[in-house]
Design an enzyme around this catalytic site. Structure first.
Site, short mmCIF file in Angstrom:
data_model
loop_
_atom_site.label_atom_id
_atom_site.label_comp_id
_atom_site.label_asym_id
_atom_site.label_seq_id
_atom_site.Cartn_x
_atom_site.Cartn_y
_atom_site.Cartn_z
CD GLU A 192 -3.65 -29.65 -13.75
OE1 GLU A 192 -3.88 -30.73 -13.18
OE2 GLU A 192 -3.70 -28.55 -13.16
NE ARG A 232 -6.53 -33.57 -3.98
CZ ARG A 232 -6.70 -34.25 -5.12
NH1 ARG A 232 -5.68 -34.49 -5.92
NH2 ARG A 232 -7.89 -34.71 -5.46
CE LYS A 239 -10.41 -32.00 -6.67
NZ LYS A 239 -10.55 -31.58 -8.07
N1 PMP Z 1 -5.99 -31.83 -12.20
C1 PMP Z 1 -7.09 -31.13 -11.91
C2 PMP Z 1 -7.14 -29.68 -12.25
C3 PMP Z 1 -8.19 -31.76 -11.31
O1 PMP Z 1 -9.30 -31.06 -11.02
C4 PMP Z 1 -8.12 -33.15 -11.04
C5 PMP Z 1 -9.32 -33.88 -10.46
N2 PMP Z 1 -9.42 -33.72 -9.08
C6 PMP Z 1 -6.93 -33.83 -11.34
C7 PMP Z 1 -5.89 -33.13 -11.93
C8 PMP Z 1 -6.78 -35.28 -11.02
O2 PMP Z 1 -6.65 -35.47 -9.63
P1 PMP Z 1 -7.14 -36.78 -8.89
O3 PMP Z 1 -6.45 -37.92 -9.52
O4 PMP Z 1 -6.74 -36.58 -7.48
O5 PMP Z 1 -8.63 -36.86 -9.08
#
Ligand code: PMP
Length: 296
Positions: free
Chosen positions: A182, A50, A149
């Protein structure tokens, strides 16, 4: 504490970056939050994948191969003697001049930090958290894709400010059409009877690695999982709700905008998934000590 910075293993005091770094000046860069549990880095390969996808999207050249980056994370944990830790991997555009032109930054900067984890208080997982819907909408995918990200987290920070000022622990963010997107750093799930519902990533959410793990776990436990858009009405009338993320893990949500979700306590499905997740994170990833890089 030993930190990796551009090829050097250095102390916290020595680990400083230039005021001309475009990560600082413009939020120009990408990152990952990764977690190790009892000697296993959970889904490290997926996090590295990612990171490189985020970098590709912003045309940022990472000066290491994915394999090298994978090994650097493991090496950092070994050097710090950490079996369980939170790892922050940051790649900035590097040093340039005060203009925003990224082509004036000859080399990206790579930072890896590991810290023993300050877990959320345990009672939060037993009681669940309260959430409010915020007026800050999640970035539109055609403006700044939430799938990247990036170091530009102001959209999420503005939402977090609203939630904290309203006395809630976390924000629920909608997209510009009003569909649930989210949290500020977590993906969202609803439970209705034995079905799970989570927004598809195209709605404007990060493709969470914990989200994917929960989809796989839930499916293997016999739950139906649907990735489809839903509204606040679906949230208010759900049996259960939870957030997922690397830092947050699986957090039950028991109240949204003053509406009690289900019975107002973490539900049976959420609790079953939390238990299964704790088992999974110690199995599925890269071992810190072993030369066997990927176990699953
Ligand atoms: N959404 C956002 C905006 C985030 O920053 C994160 C944390 N990385 C997540 C969702 C959750 O992703 P992950 O399970 O890969 O940590």
């Amino acid at each position: 504490m030993i930190i990796f910075l551009d090829g050097r293993w250095i102390s916290r005091e020595e680990a400083t970056v230039s005021v001309f770094d475009h990560g600082l000046l413009y939020g120009d860069g990408v990152f990952e939050g990764i977690r190790a549990y009892d000697g296993v880095v959970f889904r490290l390969k997926e996090h590295i994948d990612r990171l490189y996808q985020s970098a590709k999207a912003i045309l940022l050249d990472i000066p290491y191969t994915q394999e090298e980056m994978h090994d650097l994370v493991l090496e950092l944990l070994r050097k710090n003697n950490f079996g369980s830790a939170y790892v922050r991997l940051v790649v900035t555009r590097g040093v340039g001049d005060l203009g925003l032109d990224p082509f004036k930054c000859p080399r990206a900067s790579v930072i890896i930090i590991a810290q023993e984890l300050a877990l959320f208080p345990a009672d939060l997982y037993e009681k669940g958290i309260q959430v409010v819907t915020v007026s800050t909408r999640r970035n539109r995918s055609d403006v700044l894709a939430p799938a990247i990200k990036s170091l530009n987290y102001l959209n999420n920070i503005m939402a977090k400010i609203e939630a904290r000022r309203a006395g809630a622990q976390e924000a629920l963010m909608l997209n510009t059409e009003g569909y649930v997107a989210e949290g500020t750093g977590e993906n969202v799930f609803l439970v209705r009877e034995r079905s799970l519902l989570t927004p598809p990533a195209y709605i404007g959410a990060l493709k969470g690695i914990t989200r994917q793990a929960v989809i796989e776990l839930a499916t293997s436990l016999g739950f139906k999982v649907q990735e489809q858009p839903f509204t606040l009405h679906d949230v208010y009338t759900a049996d259960e709700m939870f957030f997922t993320g690397t830092a947050a893990e699986i957090v039950p949500v028991v109240m949204v905008d003053g509406r009690t979700i289900g019975d107002g306590i973490p539900g049976a499905v959420t609790r079953e998934l939390i238990q299964a997740f704790h088992h999974m994170v110690r199995q599925d990833g890269s071992r810190i000590e072993s030369s066997v890089k990927q176990v699953s």
